[in-house]
Scaffold this active site. Sequence first.
Site, PDB file in Angstrom:
ATOM      1  CG  ASP A 132       2.164  -2.379   2.403  1.00 26.82           C
ATOM      2  OD1 ASP A 132       1.655  -3.276   1.715  1.00 26.82           O
ATOM      3  OD2 ASP A 132       3.132  -1.692   2.028  1.00 26.82           O
ATOM      4  NE  ARG A 133       2.659  -5.777  10.405  1.00 21.52           N
ATOM      5  CZ  ARG A 133       3.360  -5.210  11.397  1.00 21.52           C
ATOM      6  NH1 ARG A 133       2.745  -4.755  12.479  1.00 21.52           N
ATOM      7  NH2 ARG A 133       4.666  -5.104  11.307  1.00 21.52           N
TER       8      ARG A 133
END
Length: 298
Positions: A132-133
Site C-alpha cells: 500500500d502507498r
Amino acid sequence: MRFEFIVDQHVKIKTFLKKHDVSKGLLAKVKYEGGAILVNGQPQNATYLLDIGDCLTIDIPSEEDITGKLEPISHPLDIVYEDEHFMVINKPAGFASIPSVLHSSTIANFVKGYYLEQGYENKQVHIVTRLDRDTSGLMLFAKHGYAHARLDKQLQQKLIQKRYFALVSGLGLLEQTGDIIAPIGRPEDSIITRCVTPTGKYAHTSYEIVESWGNVHLVDIRLHTGRTHQIRVHFSHIGFPLLGDDLYGGSMEYGIERQALHCHRIGFFNPFSEKELICESDLTNDFKSVIMNLQNKK
C-alpha cells in the site's frame, strides 16, 4: 535471455518446458518474436521429442515495453538485492506501487527509470509483491517475464514468505501469539475500504508480540493470504488497529501519520541459482521515533 536445461525425461519440448514454468504464451513469444529453441545446438520446434541427457536451450526475446504506457521517472531506489533475474527494494512510505488516477509518480515509474538508466535489455516492470502507498518496506520485482512466471507459481503455492512489523493499540488482552482467520470483503458503501464479512474471501493472518508498552504492541506478522488491506482490517477487527491508520480506527496520538506497517522480511526460492534468498529491512525512522517515546515513558 538464454536458459539451458539438461533433459531428464523422454517428452516433447513443450511438455518439458511447461514443467519449468514456460507458458504457452512465452513459447509463442519465442517462436514469433525472434527467440529460438535449440536441442544440442540444433533448432527444433516445440513438438520435438527429447531424449534423456539432451541439452535444451531457449532464447527468450527482450521485453521492449512496446506500449510505452509506464512513464520512466528518475528517482533514487534503495536496492536491497539485485541479480539478473530479481530485484528487492526498500520502499519508503508515501509512494504507491503502481500508477492510478490519483498517483502518477510511483515505485513502478522509478523502477522503469532505473532500468533505462542501467541500459537493461528487458524494460518491462514486473511487480511480484506490492505494498500500500503508506506501507513501507520490501518489494520484490522480477526483471523479465520468465522470472515473474516462476515466482507466480511460488505465490500460488504460498512459498514466498512476507513478514511485517506493525504497531497496534487497543484495550483488553492481546494474546502473545495468535491467528486471525476472518473473511474479508468490500462493504456496500465504499470502494476503498474493506471489512470482515461472511460473504468475503478467506483470509488468514498470524502474529507474535515482540514488545509491549501498556496498550501499544509491536507485532511481527505473517500473511498466509494476500487480501487488500488484510493486516489493517484484521487487527481493527479484533480491536487493535494500527497506529496512524485513521481509515480503520487507529490512534493518531503517537506521532506517526501513516499506518504503522512495515514489510521487514521477504524470503523466496531463487529457481535459477537454486538457493533460498532472504532479504530484511530495518524499521523506518517514524517507527523508531514512536518506539523510543514509548520506551521513555515506561
